[in-house]
Design a protein around this motif. Structure first.
Motif, PDB file in Angstrom:
ATOM      1  N   CYS A   1       0.130   6.841  -6.159  1.00 50.48           N
ATOM      2  CA  CYS A   1      -1.269   6.407  -6.633  1.00 50.48           C
ATOM      3  C   CYS A   1      -1.894   5.550  -5.646  1.00 50.48           C
ATOM      4  N   LYS A   2      -3.082   6.180  -5.290  1.00 53.58           N
ATOM      5  CA  LYS A   2      -3.736   5.268  -4.293  1.00 53.58           C
ATOM      6  C   LYS A   2      -5.428   5.069  -5.103  1.00 53.58           C
ATOM      7  N   SER A   3      -6.052   3.976  -4.694  1.00 58.66           N
ATOM      8  CA  SER A   3      -7.210   3.632  -5.172  1.00 58.66           C
ATOM      9  C   SER A   3      -8.393   4.154  -4.301  1.00 58.66           C
TER      10      SER A   3
ATOM     11  N   LYS B   1      -4.798  -6.543  -9.158  1.00 58.61           N
ATOM     12  CA  LYS B   1      -3.937  -7.667  -9.024  1.00 58.61           C
ATOM     13  C   LYS B   1      -3.890  -8.138  -7.417  1.00 58.61           C
TER      14      LYS B   1
ATOM     15  N   LYS C   1      -1.983 -10.575  -4.585  1.00 57.61           N
ATOM     16  CA  LYS C   1      -0.565 -11.178  -4.528  1.00 57.61           C
ATOM     17  C   LYS C   1      -0.710 -12.108  -3.249  1.00 57.61           C
TER      18      LYS C   1
ATOM     19  N   THR D   1       0.884 -14.155  -8.451  1.00 59.05           N
ATOM     20  CA  THR D   1      -0.197 -12.837  -8.473  1.00 59.05           C
ATOM     21  C   THR D   1      -1.151 -13.296  -9.539  1.00 59.05           C
TER      22      THR D   1
ATOM     23  N   SER E   1      -2.457  -9.759  -0.562  1.00 50.20           N
ATOM     24  CA  SER E   1      -2.444  -8.294  -0.875  1.00 50.20           C
ATOM     25  C   SER E   1      -2.996  -8.014  -2.127  1.00 50.20           C
ATOM     26  N   THR E   2      -3.531  -6.586  -2.230  1.00 48.73           N
ATOM     27  CA  THR E   2      -3.935  -6.058  -3.541  1.00 48.73           C
ATOM     28  C   THR E   2      -3.447  -5.008  -3.986  1.00 48.73           C
ATOM     29  N   ALA E   3      -3.253  -4.742  -5.077  1.00 50.71           N
ATOM     30  CA  ALA E   3      -2.637  -3.573  -5.859  1.00 50.71           C
ATOM     31  C   ALA E   3      -3.665  -3.214  -6.994  1.00 50.71           C
ATOM     32  N   VAL E   4      -3.839  -1.900  -7.449  1.00 50.93           N
ATOM     33  CA  VAL E   4      -4.537  -1.312  -8.408  1.00 50.93           C
ATOM     34  C   VAL E   4      -3.673  -0.564  -9.239  1.00 50.93           C
ATOM     35  N   ARG E   5      -3.524  -0.819 -10.485  1.00 47.38           N
ATOM     36  CA  ARG E   5      -2.897   0.207 -11.264  1.00 47.38           C
ATOM     37  C   ARG E   5      -3.783   1.458 -11.639  1.00 47.38           C
ATOM     38  N   CYS E   6      -3.284   2.668 -11.271  1.00 54.03           N
ATOM     39  CA  CYS E   6      -4.223   3.865 -11.391  1.00 54.03           C
ATOM     40  C   CYS E   6      -3.853   4.395 -12.910  1.00 54.03           C
TER      41      CYS E   6
END
Length: 107
Positions: free
Chosen positions: A2-4, A46, A48, A64, A96-101
């Motif tokens: 999963c990528k944004s 998110k 972190k 986070t 760092s960032t993360a996105v729930r897809c």
């Protein structure tokens, strides 16, 4: 995987003074949304923040946060943390960032 398809850019804000040992400090960053879509609470973006002691190779602090960022705009995110004794000049700060897809991006 999963990528944004709407990446964000992290821009550190320069502290107004050097970090001192045995002091509570605030590290701040802008999260810039370069897309035409909003990151809302349901986007689950998110950020972190992690502080490492490079000499002893251990994590000093980590947190986070969920953030929202309007389309083609930015938002401020900050972290309040304590600078330990005798290591202020040997720290590495990482964000760092993360996105729930919800729907995986294929590209």
């Amino acid at each position: 995987v999963c990528k944004s398809n709407h990446p964000v850019k992290i821009v550190p804000i320069t502290p107004n003074a050097p970090y001192r040992e045995n002091t509570r400090v605030i590290s701040s960053f802008y999260i810039k949304n370069q897309s035409y879509d909003d990151y809302t609470p349901s986007s689950n973006l998110k950020v972190k923040f992690t502080v490492y002691d490079e000499t002893k190779k251990y994590q000093v602090y980590s947190a986070t946060k969920n953030v929202i960022v309007p389309a083609r705009d930015k938002n401020l995110v900050s972290f309040d943390w304590y600078v330990p004794n005798r290591i202020a000049c040997m720290l590495t700060l990482r964000l760092s960032t993360a996105v729930r897809c919800i729907t995986p991006f294929h590209g």
